[in-house]
Design a protein around this motif. Structure first.
Motif: not given
Length: 403
Positions: A387-389, A315, A343, A336, A395, A338-340
């Motif tokens: 997962q792809t937000p 991440a 993707g 969990l 994610r 999650e990065d920005d």
């Protein structure tokens, strides 16, 4: 039992004395007949009577008068034991006053037959108790032998395990020993899994290192001079070999769920986040929720650090600015991350974690981190989901069940 019999006989003597006095109140002239050996009371109850009325003493058994006479001077009613010439007499003394007449009535009964019956009863009780004791000892020996029989079976099967003729323990055990057999089988399964991992690692290393080593050895043995380009190729192959070796060593260090060790995910995550904030100073690691410091997880500490470190490191590499971490440990571990970052396309999510496969070559790495993560979670019956937000980034959802 002797005290019980004495109290029972004493109550009966007291009731007889009160009955005699009540009859004397109704018929004052009948008192001498009540105390006579030929009286109805003496014949029915077999009691001994001594009566002193206005200084005159009468008795139903003159032979006992000398012994009982001193007892007439007592000022209160009492139950008294009297012994004479090996005989035991239990007497009840009852002072009274009727129509101006002062007196004392003593009613007695032999206690010898009661004691003889008690002695006989004691012998019978002792005999029965001895027989019961012998029976209990025999039953206890049988129970102990039956209880130790599974231990003997366990010893035999452990010897078979040592000799290699058996792989698991299979025997019927008492409920108290079932957890022991379960833990021994788990220990043997863990040992077998570690042996398989070691053999798998050796096989992987042999397969991965054999060809590069042969090429390097051929290049060194050859007569051609080693130029800059060949030197770079050899160095690249050596770096690949070192990476492969490090990856297999990381896999071999996985302790697994049967190690019996625990870690505190809240404390370890706090330490890891401090390290990654230093390693990636331009990125923001936001811990939305963290387990409390005293919450424990059935996972070896190094395995937890490896698992969390792989995810957080990925991440940190790919995030543009922010990484969010949400972790709970109420029922197992839910983590969990999650990065920005850019993707991963949905159609390529299934390829994540495949050994040696990298979806992007833009950053340094060898595509082994996620495969090690999946391999580590398999040892704890855990799962990982990519997962792809809706907005962007990747994610990663990890679940490690409770032990």
């Amino acid at each position: 039992m002797r005290d019980l019999a004495r109290d029972f006989l004493g109550d009966r003597l007291r009731e007889e004395a009160e009955y005699t006095l009540e009859k004397f109140r109704r018929e004052p002239t009948a008192s001498p007949l009540l105390a006579a050996p030929t009286s109805l009371s003496a014949k029915v109850f077999h009691h001994l009577y001594v009566l002193r009325l206005d200084g005159e003493v009468t008795t139903s058994h003159p032979t006992w008068l000398e012994t009982l006479y001193p007892l007439l001077d007592g000022g209160e009613d009492a139950l008294i034991d009297v012994h004479r010439q090996g005989n035991h007499l239990l007497v009840y003394r009852l002072p009274f006053s009727i129509a101006g007449h002062e007196g004392t009535l003593i009613v007695g009964e032999s206690f010898d037959r009661v004691e003889a019956g008690l002695n006989k009863l004691h012998w019978w009780i002792g005999l029965i108790a001895g027989l019961v004791l012998l029976l209990l000892i025999g039953l206890n020996l049988l129970a102990v032998r039956a209880g130790l029989d599974p231990i003997a079976q366990l010893q035999r099967q452990l010897e078979e395990l040592r000799q290699g003729t058996r792989k698991r323990l299979q025997l019927t055990m008492p409920t108290e020993l079932e957890p022991l057999i379960t833990q021994l089988n788990r220990l043997m399964d863990a040992q077998e899994n570690r042996l398989k991992r070691s053999r798998h690692a050796v096989s992987n290393l042999s397969h991965a290192l054999k060809t590069p080593l042969a090429a390097i050895m051929q290049a060194i043995r050859g007569q051609r001079p080693i130029g800059q380009s060949r030197r770079a190729k050899i160095l690249a192959r050596l770096e690949d070999m070192q990476t492969q070796l490090n990856a297999e060593l990381r896999r071999s260090r996985i302790a697994g769920a049967d190690s019996g060790q625990h870690t505190f995910p809240g404390r370890e995550l706090a330490s890891l986040l401090d390290m990654f904030r230093t390693l990636y100073p331009d990125k923001t690691f936001l811990s939305v929720e963290m387990p409390e410091a005293q919450v424990r997880l059935a996972m070896e500490r190094q395995d937890f650090m490896e698992m969390a470190g792989i995810v957080l490191d990925n991440a940190g590499k790919w995030a543009r600015d922010t990484i969010r971490i949400h972790t709970t440990a109420s029922d197992g571990l839910y983590m969990l991350v999650e990065d920005d970052g850019p993707g991963v396309p949905a159609e390529q999510l299934a390829r994540l974690g495949q050994r040696g496969r990298r979806l992007d070559e833009g950053l340094p790495g060898h595509g082994l981190g996620l495969s090690i993560l999946i391999n580590l979670l398999e040892h704890y019956q855990g799962t990982v989901e990519f997962q792809t937000p809706a907005d962007s980034g990747l994610r990663v959802v990890i679940h490690v069940p409770a032990a």
